[in-house]
Design a protein around this motif. Structure first.
Motif, mmCIF file in Angstrom:
data_model
loop_
_atom_site.group_PDB
_atom_site.id
_atom_site.type_symbol
_atom_site.label_atom_id
_atom_site.label_comp_id
_atom_site.label_asym_id
_atom_site.label_seq_id
_atom_site.Cartn_x
_atom_site.Cartn_y
_atom_site.Cartn_z
ATOM 1 N N ILE A 287 29.017 32.155 42.146
ATOM 2 C CA ILE A 287 28.350 33.390 41.707
ATOM 3 C C ILE A 287 28.751 33.797 40.283
ATOM 4 C CG2 ILE A 287 30.077 34.932 42.785
ATOM 5 C CD1 ILE A 287 26.293 35.544 42.730
ATOM 6 N N VAL A 288 30.015 33.557 39.901
ATOM 7 C CA VAL A 288 30.448 33.930 38.545
ATOM 8 C C VAL A 288 29.637 33.140 37.528
ATOM 9 C CG1 VAL A 288 32.374 33.912 36.914
ATOM 10 C CG2 VAL A 288 32.792 34.468 39.321
ATOM 11 N N ARG A 303 32.784 44.098 38.160
ATOM 12 C CA ARG A 303 33.912 44.345 39.067
ATOM 13 C C ARG A 303 34.004 43.238 40.124
ATOM 14 N NH1 ARG A 303 34.421 48.472 43.447
ATOM 15 N NH2 ARG A 303 36.636 48.432 43.965
ATOM 16 N N ILE A 304 32.865 42.841 40.637
ATOM 17 C CA ILE A 304 32.845 41.791 41.660
ATOM 18 C C ILE A 304 33.236 40.446 41.040
ATOM 19 C CG2 ILE A 304 31.257 40.424 43.098
ATOM 20 C CD1 ILE A 304 29.953 42.976 43.949
ATOM 21 N N LEU A 305 32.683 40.159 39.875
ATOM 22 C CA LEU A 305 32.930 38.839 39.276
ATOM 23 C C LEU A 305 34.371 38.685 38.820
ATOM 24 C CD1 LEU A 305 29.660 38.153 37.255
ATOM 25 C CD2 LEU A 305 30.121 37.863 39.679
ATOM 26 N N GLU A 306 35.043 39.809 38.535
ATOM 27 C CA GLU A 306 36.415 39.688 38.028
ATOM 28 C C GLU A 306 37.480 39.784 39.117
ATOM 29 O OE1 GLU A 306 36.615 42.458 34.785
ATOM 30 O OE2 GLU A 306 35.461 41.097 33.474
ATOM 31 N N ALA A 439 38.557 27.527 41.957
ATOM 32 C CA ALA A 439 38.956 28.142 43.239
ATOM 33 C C ALA A 439 38.225 27.437 44.376
ATOM 34 C CB ALA A 439 38.612 29.623 43.229
ATOM 35 N N LEU A 440 38.928 27.247 45.501
ATOM 36 C CA LEU A 440 38.282 26.543 46.618
ATOM 37 C C LEU A 440 37.379 27.454 47.426
ATOM 38 C CD1 LEU A 440 41.045 24.268 48.210
ATOM 39 C CD2 LEU A 440 39.752 23.976 46.110
ATOM 40 N N TYR A 441 37.692 28.763 47.452
ATOM 41 C CA TYR A 441 37.001 29.656 48.401
ATOM 42 C C TYR A 441 36.464 30.935 47.755
ATOM 43 C CZ TYR A 441 39.598 26.626 51.583
ATOM 44 O OH TYR A 441 40.122 25.529 52.228
ATOM 45 N N GLY A 442 36.070 30.864 46.465
ATOM 46 C CA GLY A 442 35.562 32.084 45.817
ATOM 47 C C GLY A 442 36.694 33.047 45.554
ATOM 48 N N ILE A 443 36.513 34.336 45.917
ATOM 49 C CA ILE A 443 37.596 35.286 45.651
ATOM 50 C C ILE A 443 38.646 35.191 46.758
ATOM 51 C CG2 ILE A 443 36.067 36.835 44.371
ATOM 52 C CD1 ILE A 443 36.200 38.809 46.675
ATOM 53 N N SER A 444 39.875 35.565 46.399
ATOM 54 C CA SER A 444 40.930 35.518 47.421
ATOM 55 C C SER A 444 40.758 36.719 48.351
ATOM 56 C CB SER A 444 42.303 35.583 46.763
ATOM 57 O OG SER A 444 42.587 36.920 46.425
ATOM 58 N N SER A 445 41.379 36.630 49.509
ATOM 59 C CA SER A 445 41.313 37.764 50.449
ATOM 60 C C SER A 445 42.667 38.448 50.480
ATOM 61 C CB SER A 445 40.925 37.263 51.841
ATOM 62 O OG SER A 445 39.647 36.710 51.810
ATOM 63 N N ASN A 446 43.247 38.637 49.303
ATOM 64 C CA ASN A 446 44.588 39.214 49.260
ATOM 65 C C ASN A 446 44.617 40.736 49.328
ATOM 66 O OD1 ASN A 446 45.813 36.780 49.289
ATOM 67 N ND2 ASN A 446 46.052 36.615 47.078
ATOM 68 N N ASN A 447 43.466 41.370 49.466
ATOM 69 C CA ASN A 447 43.525 42.803 49.773
ATOM 70 C C ASN A 447 42.494 43.115 50.849
ATOM 71 O OD1 ASN A 447 41.068 44.199 48.773
ATOM 72 N ND2 ASN A 447 41.706 43.287 46.813
ATOM 73 N N LEU A 453 34.059 43.129 48.591
ATOM 74 C CA LEU A 453 33.956 42.819 47.167
ATOM 75 C C LEU A 453 33.348 41.446 46.909
ATOM 76 C CD1 LEU A 453 37.340 44.391 46.114
ATOM 77 C CD2 LEU A 453 35.059 45.225 45.547
ATOM 78 N N ARG A 454 32.912 40.812 47.980
ATOM 79 C CA ARG A 454 32.169 39.564 47.785
ATOM 80 C C ARG A 454 30.719 39.931 47.492
ATOM 81 N NH1 ARG A 454 34.353 34.748 49.142
ATOM 82 N NH2 ARG A 454 36.422 34.907 50.035
ATOM 83 N N HIS A 455 30.091 39.131 46.661
ATOM 84 C CA HIS A 455 28.710 39.427 46.283
ATOM 85 C C HIS A 455 27.795 39.255 47.489
ATOM 86 C CE1 HIS A 455 25.004 39.522 44.010
ATOM 87 N NE2 HIS A 455 25.694 39.833 42.913
ATOM 88 N N ASP A 456 26.774 40.122 47.563
ATOM 89 C CA ASP A 456 25.783 40.040 48.640
ATOM 90 C C ASP A 456 24.971 38.739 48.494
ATOM 91 O OD1 ASP A 456 24.323 40.833 50.824
ATOM 92 O OD2 ASP A 456 22.988 42.175 49.701
ATOM 93 N N ASN A 457 24.233 38.393 49.529
ATOM 94 C CA ASN A 457 23.442 37.164 49.498
ATOM 95 C C ASN A 457 22.066 37.353 48.850
ATOM 96 O OD1 ASN A 457 25.085 37.254 52.377
ATOM 97 N ND2 ASN A 457 25.323 35.364 51.214
ATOM 98 N N LYS A 458 21.824 38.575 48.364
ATOM 99 C CA LYS A 458 20.517 38.854 47.753
ATOM 100 C C LYS A 458 20.774 39.641 46.493
ATOM 101 C CE LYS A 458 16.209 40.892 49.380
ATOM 102 N NZ LYS A 458 15.623 41.957 48.826
#
Ligand code: FAD
Length: 496
Positions: A287-288, A303-306, A439-447, A453-458
């Motif tokens: 997505i980035v 915000r989402i991309l960063e 990155a293997l999995y997009g954004i991390s899930s560290n919070n 904060l993951r981008h929507d599918n549309k």
């Protein structure tokens, strides 16, 4: 017939193609590489075959579903079996735990090897199943950006059970609450790495992941992981999907806030044609990079991309001239200080000098993947995503540390057994798949807000534009990437 352009033939791109072809769309996939699969690909090296990326296959019913919606028998395309042993775990103190897929046997093994009670392991797995059942329909199978998601029975069940979901604790805290033995805590902390996160920061709800392995199962396709890609490509082609390889898309053409086509790279130095006749465009590119490279004129959701990205991987693909009876398909050699390892990964952006090592050996189940008496070792450690580190220096040091550790635990000089080698690191993962920072999995899930904060599918800005794959909702890994395709395809209506 209405037409769809899909950018990328990763697992989610292919799954979206199948779903939309089943709805009656005419689908074309544009792929930058010369072959399909993205991270889920394979290669050969001097008589050894390697799956390049994913090695663990869970939730196979998400793959089967694709054959079923197409009216086909999955067995005509792919064969896979459930593993009796999920993983062999080795610790520096000499402990060796065999993770049987049968929860009873696994719990007994833990009790025997560590003294941690069988009952505590079984109750942990039971709670894992409960948390999965309460949250999966809400967080994994629907768009989080639709009001209806938050106003149905699944949501109400989720709110009701919120105190039991451990969203305000870390996974490590949940595991330390359940188990006294540090080896057992470490074993279950490892599940944070399944989405490239840090067990000391990721929320306790990640406790759902062991459910997928121990209550549902870990599987292996008889012809190797790449056969997942091959079988889905065959299905897609049988449904009339057109694959255009060696075709990198440079731009999504947007007219009057509507996606109307895609523009590929120059072909043989000639100006690229613009394919402007598509009714729907789906990006399976990270997505980035979709925003930065393909949509330069569309305001990006910064915000989402960063958001911080997940970890990446350093993989040594080794042809090994011996076989090891104590090893299985999946093997882990744990570090002594797990917290220090994750501190290095996520806070210091480097590799600890004692990394946990994962070895995947498909020749254990598929002997023709290596010459007779030999094994194909996919030797991987978690590494930070690419932020311009001195990778060549880090790789040399990691290689030395890995060989020392494996030689010590396996009581054999591993360096003498390496017949051939290929190396993949965050830079090459990024170059081959366009994954931001490798990155293997997009954004991390560290919070605990990561899911939101993951981008929507549309796209909320451009009509007829959709996003699928491991960098968008609901997340990375094969099962979630397949779910992204299901959610996106479910949203594609007859175009306006
Ligand atoms: P990707 O695989 O990222 O592919 C994207 C495709 O799009 C690529 O083929 C790329 O060439 C193409 N593309 C990108 N930009 C363009 C463009 N502009 N034009 C044309 N084509 C383009 N998951 C698991 O479930 N289990 C595991 O054990 C596991 N282990 C992993 C180990 C490694 C080393 C790696 C790298 C990943 C692992 N994963 C695992 C994660 C899993 O591989 C991914 O989440 C999943 O494959 C992502 O699929 P995707 O659909 O997002 O596409």
């Amino acid at each position: 017939r209405k037409t769809v352009a899909i950018i990328g033939s990763g697992i989610a791109g292919i799954a979206t193609a199948i779903r939309l072809a089943a709805k009656g769309f005419r689908v074309t996939i544009f792929e930058a590489n010369s072959s399909p699969g993205g991270k889920l690909s394979e290669f050969e090296l001097e008589g050894y075959r390697f799956d390049a990326g994913p090695s663990l296959f869970t939730m196979p019913h998400f793959v089967e579903e694709l054959f079923l919606i197409a009216g086909k028998n999955p067995a005509d395309y792919i064969a896979y079996g459930k593993l009796p042993v999920i993983c062999e775990y080795f610790y520096e103190d000499g402990t060796h735990i065999r993770a049987y897929s049968d929860p009873e046997k696994f719990a007994e093994e833990i009790e025997q090897k560590t003294g941690q009670s069988k009952k505590s392991v079984l109750s942990y797995l039971k709670q894992s199943a409960f948390k999965y059942e309460v949250t999966a329909n809400l967080f994994l199978k629907r768009s989080l950006h639709k009001l209806s998601t938050w106003l149905n029975l699944d949501a109400i069940r989720g709110y009701w059970n919120l105190p039991k979901l451990d969203v305000f604790q870390t996974l490590n805290e949940v595991n330390e609450r359940h188990f006294q033995d540090p080896r057992v805590v470490q074993l279950f902390n490892r599940y944070a790495t399944y989405n490239g996160s840090n067990p000391y920061e990721t929320p306790g709800i990640m406790h759902i992941i062991p459910h997928l392995e121990y209550n549902v199962g870990a599987f292996f396709p008889a012809k190797g992981m790449y056969n997942i890609t091959q079988s889905l490509v065959r299905l897609a082609e049988d449904m009339g999907v057109l694959f255009c390889y060696n075709t990198r898309i440079n731009e999504i053409v947007v007219l009057n806030n509507k996606a109307v086509g895609v523009r590929p790279n120059k072909i043989d130095g000639r100006p690229a044609p613009t394919y402007e006749s598509f009714d729907v465009v789906v990006s399976n590119m990270d997505i980035v990079n979709t925003y930065r490279k393909l949509l330069p004129h569309v305001a990006a959701p910064t915000r989402i991309l960063e958001q911080p990205k997940s970890s990446s991987a350093l993989i040594f693909y080794w042809g090994i001239t011996r076989s090891f009876f104590e090893l299985d398909l999946h093997n882990i050699f744990f570090s002594k200080d797990y917290q220090h390892e994750f501190d290095c990964l996520f806070h210091k952006q480097t590799i600890s000098n004692d990394p946990t090592i994962y070895i995947n050996i498909t020749s254990k189940y598929k002997p023709d993947d290596a010459p007779s008496g030999c094994e194909n070792w996919f030797t991987m450690i978690n590494v930070p995503n690419n932020s311009g580190q001195d990778w060549d220096g880090l790789i040399d040091e990691a290689r030395r540390n890995i060989i020392l550790k494996l030689s010590r635990i396996l009581k054999t000089d591993i360096s003498k057994l390496i017949a051939c080698e290929y190396i993949q690191d965050p830079r090459t993962i990024e170059a081959r798949t366009s994954s931001s920072q490798g990155a293997l999995y997009g954004i991390s899930s560290n919070n605990r807000y990561a899911a939101f904060l993951r981008h929507d599918n549309k796209s909320s800005k451009v009509k007829n534009l959709y996003f699928v794959g491991g960098s968008v909702h609901p997340g990375g890994g094969i099962p979630l990437s397949l779910l992204s395709a299901k959610i996106a395809a479910g949203m594609v209506k007859e175009p306006i």
